[in-house]
Design an enzyme around this catalytic site. Structure first.
Site, PDB file in Angstrom:
ATOM      1  N   LYS A   1      12.993 -14.687  18.965  1.00  0.00           N
ATOM      2  CA  LYS A   1      13.259 -14.766  17.643  1.00  0.00           C
ATOM      3  C   LYS A   1      12.343 -15.769  16.699  1.00  0.00           C
ATOM      4  O   LYS A   1      12.663 -16.785  16.847  1.00  0.00           O
ATOM      5  CB  LYS A   1      14.675 -15.039  17.559  1.00  0.00           C
ATOM      6  CG  LYS A   1      15.169 -14.962  16.076  1.00  0.00           C
ATOM      7  CD  LYS A   1      16.588 -15.764  15.473  1.00  0.00           C
ATOM      8  CE  LYS A   1      16.160 -16.937  15.041  1.00  0.00           C
ATOM      9  NZ  LYS A   1      15.323 -17.099  13.850  1.00  0.00           N
TER      10      LYS A   1
ATOM     11  N   GLU B   1      12.956 -28.410  22.621  1.00  0.00           N
ATOM     12  CA  GLU B   1      11.909 -29.036  22.133  1.00  0.00           C
ATOM     13  C   GLU B   1      12.377 -29.406  20.599  1.00  0.00           C
ATOM     14  O   GLU B   1      12.226 -28.530  19.835  1.00  0.00           O
ATOM     15  CB  GLU B   1      10.471 -28.508  22.038  1.00  0.00           C
ATOM     16  CG  GLU B   1       9.377 -29.592  22.193  1.00  0.00           C
ATOM     17  CD  GLU B   1       8.934 -29.542  20.806  1.00  0.00           C
ATOM     18  OE1 GLU B   1       9.444 -30.588  19.923  1.00  0.00           O
ATOM     19  OE2 GLU B   1       8.054 -28.612  20.215  1.00  0.00           O
TER      20      GLU B   1
ATOM     21  N   CYS C   1       6.697 -31.789  14.741  1.00  0.00           N
ATOM     22  CA  CYS C   1       7.314 -32.450  15.534  1.00  0.00           C
ATOM     23  C   CYS C   1       6.697 -33.838  16.081  1.00  0.00           C
ATOM     24  O   CYS C   1       7.383 -34.740  15.944  1.00  0.00           O
ATOM     25  CB  CYS C   1       8.007 -31.765  16.665  1.00  0.00           C
ATOM     26  SG  CYS C   1       6.601 -30.888  17.653  1.00  0.00           S
TER      27      CYS C   1
ATOM     28  N   GLU D   1      13.896 -37.869  10.650  1.00  0.00           N
ATOM     29  CA  GLU D   1      12.813 -36.899  10.701  1.00  0.00           C
ATOM     30  C   GLU D   1      12.786 -36.345   9.479  1.00  0.00           C
ATOM     31  O   GLU D   1      13.719 -35.428   8.842  1.00  0.00           O
ATOM     32  CB  GLU D   1      12.971 -35.752  11.584  1.00  0.00           C
ATOM     33  CG  GLU D   1      11.815 -34.772  11.754  1.00  0.00           C
ATOM     34  CD  GLU D   1      11.836 -34.056  12.948  1.00  0.00           C
ATOM     35  OE1 GLU D   1      12.868 -33.145  13.011  1.00  0.00           O
ATOM     36  OE2 GLU D   1      10.630 -33.747  13.568  1.00  0.00           O
TER      37      GLU D   1
HETATM   38  P1  NAI Z   1      16.129 -25.284  12.483  1.00  0.00           P
HETATM   39  O1  NAI Z   1      16.250 -26.028  13.534  1.00  0.00           O
HETATM   40  O2  NAI Z   1      17.168 -24.661  11.521  1.00  0.00           O
HETATM   41  O3  NAI Z   1      15.311 -23.702  12.839  1.00  0.00           O
HETATM   42  C1  NAI Z   1      14.543 -23.388  13.961  1.00  0.00           C
HETATM   43  C2  NAI Z   1      15.043 -22.138  14.709  1.00  0.00           C
HETATM   44  O4  NAI Z   1      16.260 -22.172  14.834  1.00  0.00           O
HETATM   45  C3  NAI Z   1      14.870 -20.881  13.762  1.00  0.00           C
HETATM   46  O5  NAI Z   1      14.369 -19.648  14.232  1.00  0.00           O
HETATM   47  C4  NAI Z   1      16.191 -20.718  13.063  1.00  0.00           C
HETATM   48  O6  NAI Z   1      16.425 -19.364  12.676  1.00  0.00           O
HETATM   49  C5  NAI Z   1      16.926 -20.970  14.628  1.00  0.00           C
HETATM   50  N1  NAI Z   1      18.692 -21.203  14.436  1.00  0.00           N
HETATM   51  C6  NAI Z   1      19.100 -21.935  13.276  1.00  0.00           C
HETATM   52  N2  NAI Z   1      20.360 -22.295  13.266  1.00  0.00           N
HETATM   53  C7  NAI Z   1      20.768 -21.576  14.872  1.00  0.00           C
HETATM   54  C8  NAI Z   1      21.791 -21.580  15.371  1.00  0.00           C
HETATM   55  N3  NAI Z   1      22.640 -22.151  15.186  1.00  0.00           N
HETATM   56  N4  NAI Z   1      21.710 -20.979  16.820  1.00  0.00           N
HETATM   57  C9  NAI Z   1      20.513 -20.441  16.961  1.00  0.00           C
HETATM   58  N5  NAI Z   1      19.390 -20.494  16.364  1.00  0.00           N
HETATM   59  C10 NAI Z   1      19.256 -20.990  15.352  1.00  0.00           C
HETATM   60  O7  NAI Z   1      15.142 -25.884  11.392  1.00  0.00           O
HETATM   61  P2  NAI Z   1      14.901 -25.586   9.953  1.00  0.00           P
HETATM   62  O8  NAI Z   1      16.214 -25.586   9.186  1.00  0.00           O
HETATM   63  O9  NAI Z   1      14.013 -24.650   9.706  1.00  0.00           O
HETATM   64  O10 NAI Z   1      14.337 -27.082   9.540  1.00  0.00           O
HETATM   65  C11 NAI Z   1      15.279 -28.335   9.191  1.00  0.00           C
HETATM   66  C12 NAI Z   1      14.661 -29.342  10.012  1.00  0.00           C
HETATM   67  O11 NAI Z   1      14.563 -29.222  11.547  1.00  0.00           O
HETATM   68  C13 NAI Z   1      13.226 -29.683   9.537  1.00  0.00           C
HETATM   69  O12 NAI Z   1      13.132 -30.629   8.280  1.00  0.00           O
HETATM   70  C14 NAI Z   1      12.765 -30.642  10.599  1.00  0.00           C
HETATM   71  O13 NAI Z   1      13.338 -32.026  10.494  1.00  0.00           O
HETATM   72  C15 NAI Z   1      13.417 -29.874  11.827  1.00  0.00           C
HETATM   73  N6  NAI Z   1      12.447 -28.962  12.448  1.00  0.00           N
HETATM   74  C16 NAI Z   1      11.925 -29.735  13.608  1.00  0.00           C
HETATM   75  C17 NAI Z   1      10.792 -28.726  14.223  1.00  0.00           C
HETATM   76  C18 NAI Z   1      10.201 -29.197  15.286  1.00  0.00           C
HETATM   77  O14 NAI Z   1       9.290 -28.573  15.733  1.00  0.00           O
HETATM   78  N7  NAI Z   1      10.677 -30.406  16.073  1.00  0.00           N
HETATM   79  C19 NAI Z   1      10.711 -27.335  13.716  1.00  0.00           C
HETATM   80  C20 NAI Z   1      11.430 -26.997  12.549  1.00  0.00           C
HETATM   81  C21 NAI Z   1      12.314 -27.633  12.164  1.00  0.00           C
END
Ligand code: NAI
Ligand code: MG
Length: 502
Positions: free
Chosen positions: A196, A272, A306, A406
């Site tokens: 996904k 991660e 990240c 973050e």
């Molecule tokens: P997110 O953690 O919501 O999204 C990442 C993935 O998880 C996407 O594919 C999303 O569709 C999926 N997802 C979201 N909610 C879910 C759930 N309940 N169950 C299963 N899958 C789910 O991150 P988002 O909203 O894009 O970004 C928000 C913050 O997250 C950013 O500002 C950043 O701080 C952090 N982030 C950190 C990342 C990293 O590489 N450490 C990458 C992306 C976001």
């Protein structure tokens, strides 16, 4: 589709063809299909705010079908009969196909994510190729052990078997690369997969799906489900037919995933998650290199990494000099549409992310941190995109939200330190533990720092290096499990112990 490109830029015909096939479909059981409910969502170009494509939104029914297809492929299909070496050959073909379509994949990445084309073309795409090749090589070399035991006449050995059906949930900052980080080892180990991609950046994953089909994988081994966290991601995590979920994204969602994995079938989880990495410059460092390194540690990918070096610690005697140097470097950064030549960084991923980062900038100002440079949304011809100028805060208060949370944007919080114990205490004063950096010419200090830091990666006199062979993952609330290298085999296999009476 609207496609405003900078002057004199044209896309590959293959990219246009791909974009014009809309709505983009789901890959389930080897077929491209619409979602059961016929729902779609838009993916945007963050440089312009324009819609690039409509994409099928996978609901619980679609997840169900994909799990069934993956289960069948795992239990009944030819996949389970392939040797590791044969799986490796398929992975190698994917690598070759990614390489052959590098320009096109890099264009999709720049359109969907906004990152500079040069970075996507010379960084993300070749690194994805390298991943598939690394795990192609490893697929035939996954070994168990023979174990000496104290019971007479018992011969004990272990096998490393696949988990089964694994869900791979990906963020938007390195869309193709993150797919590769997870798909390549999961497939090398013999699992079948549900991938996904993030709802912000589904396009390169879908093109990768076509290339995986072309490589000749049996149907159902790779299924691609596009859609947001709710309902698509959550349905994968809640499904009792999924044996393991590997996730990269926010700590908040990671926590949710772990909880829901526990409440469904205790599926295995690897996470991660976020970071707030300390980057330290000592007075004895090669200051030119350290300043350029610190600049790149936070501002590359517009801070949406990240591992971003978001907390900068500067030894007091060189504090003013480093802040000045860093500000000068930051002001030289060219922000713009990723297709504009000589651009260093692109936009943030979305209006929502931009607002989130602007909120942190406002909180830094009102909390008493000094805004050294940046902090503004860029207007003019960039006004319809989500562009922000590289931002430096100087502060003396580690409890500020801009220091603790973050931000995931081009914002660094810089501070001075006086001595070693203070430095180690403050650098570790975070819930996160993903990465860290140190700049010094004192080799013993560098290693002492590396040992004292509670973080999964330490870079000495450099920052942000990755390789398919080098394990990567978090301490503390940055997650657990190590991706890349041989360590990733542990994420996608389970150990079976076999006792043989002699
Ligand atoms: P997110 O953690 O919501 O999204 C990442 C993935 O998880 C996407 O594919 C999303 O569709 C999926 N997802 C979201 N909610 C879910 C759930 N309940 N169950 C299963 N899958 C789910 O991150 P988002 O909203 O894009 O970004 C928000 C913050 O997250 C950013 O500002 C950043 O701080 C952090 N982030 C950190 C990342 C990293 O590489 N450490 C990458 C992306 C976001
Ligand atoms: Mg997009």
């Amino acid at each position: 589709m609207n496609l405003t490109l900078p002057p004199d830029v044209s896309l590959q015909p293959a990219t246009l063809r791909f974009l014009n096939t809309t709505p983009k479909k789901l890959l389930i059981g080897g077929e491209w299909v619409e979602s059961t409910r016929r729902e779609t969502f838009a993916t945007l170009n963050p440089a312009t705010g324009e819609e690039l494509a409509q994409v099928a939104l996978a609901g619980p029914e679609d997840v169900d079908m994909a799990v069934q297809a993956a289960r069948d492929a795992y239990e009944k299909g030819t996949w389970g009969k392939l040797s590791g070496e044969e799986r490796g050959q398929l992975l190698w073909k994917v690598a070759d196909l990614i390489e052959a379509h590098s320009d096109e994949l890099a264009e999709l990445e720049t359109l969907d994510n906004g990152k500079p084309f040069r970075v996507a073309r010379n960084g993300d795409v070749p690194f994805a190729v390298r991943h598939f090749r690394y795990y192609a090589g490893l697929a035939g070399k996954i070994e168990g052990a023979t174990i000496p035991v104290s019971i007479p006449n018992q011969f004990v050995y272990t096998r490393r078997e696949p988990m089964g059906v694994v869900g791979l949930i990906i963020p938007w900052n390195f869309p193709l690369l993150m797919c590769s980080w997870k798909l390549a080892p999961a497939l090398a180990c013999g699992n079948t997969t549900l991938l996904k991609p993030a709802e912000e950046t589904p396009l390169s994953a879908l093109r990768l799906g076509e290339l995986i089909q072309e490589a000749g994988f049996p149907p159902g081994v790779v299924n691609i489900l596009t859609g947001p966290g709710m309902p698509t991601g959550a349905a994968i995590v809640a499904h009792t037919g999924v044996d393991k979920v590997a996730f990269t994204g926010s700590t908040e969602v990671g926590r949710e995933i772990m909880k829901n994995a526990a409440l469904s079938n205790l599926k295995r989880v690897s996470l991660e998650l976020g970071g707030k990495s300390p980057n330290v410059i000592f007075a004895d460092a090669d200051l030119g290199k350290a300043i350029r390194g610190a600049n790149w540690a936070i501002f590359s990918t517009a801070g949406q990494e990240c591992v971003a070096g978001a907390r900068l610690f500067i030894e007091r005697p060189i504090y003013e000099q480093v802040i000045e140097g860093l500000a000068a470097e930051a002001q030289k950064i060219r922000v713009g549409n990723g297709f504009t030549p000589k651009i260093h960084i692109g936009p943030l991923i979305s209006e929502k992310q931009l607002q989130r980062v602007m909120g942190y900038i406002a909180s830094g100002r009102s909390g008493g941190a000094q805004l050294v440079t940046g902090g503004e949304r860029l207007g003019g011809e960039l006004g319809s995109g989500y562009f922000l100028s590289p931002t430096i805060f100087a502060h003396q208060d580690d409890s500020l939200p801009i220091v603790q949370e973050e931000i995931f944007g081009p914002v660094v919080a810089a501070t001075a330190f006086d001595d070693w114990d203070e430095l180690v205490q403050r650098a570790n004063d975070t819930h996160y533990g993903l990465a860290s950096g140190i700049w010094t010419q004192d080799i013993s200090k560098a290693h002492r720092f590396a040992h004292a830091l509670k973080a999964g990666t330490v870079w000495i006199n450099g920052y942000g290096y990755f390789d398919a062979a080098a394990p990567f993952g978090g301490y503390k609330q940055s997650g657990f499990g190590r991706e890349m290298g041989k360590d990733a085999i542990e994420l996608y296999t389970q150990v079976k112990t076999v006792w043989v009476g002699l």
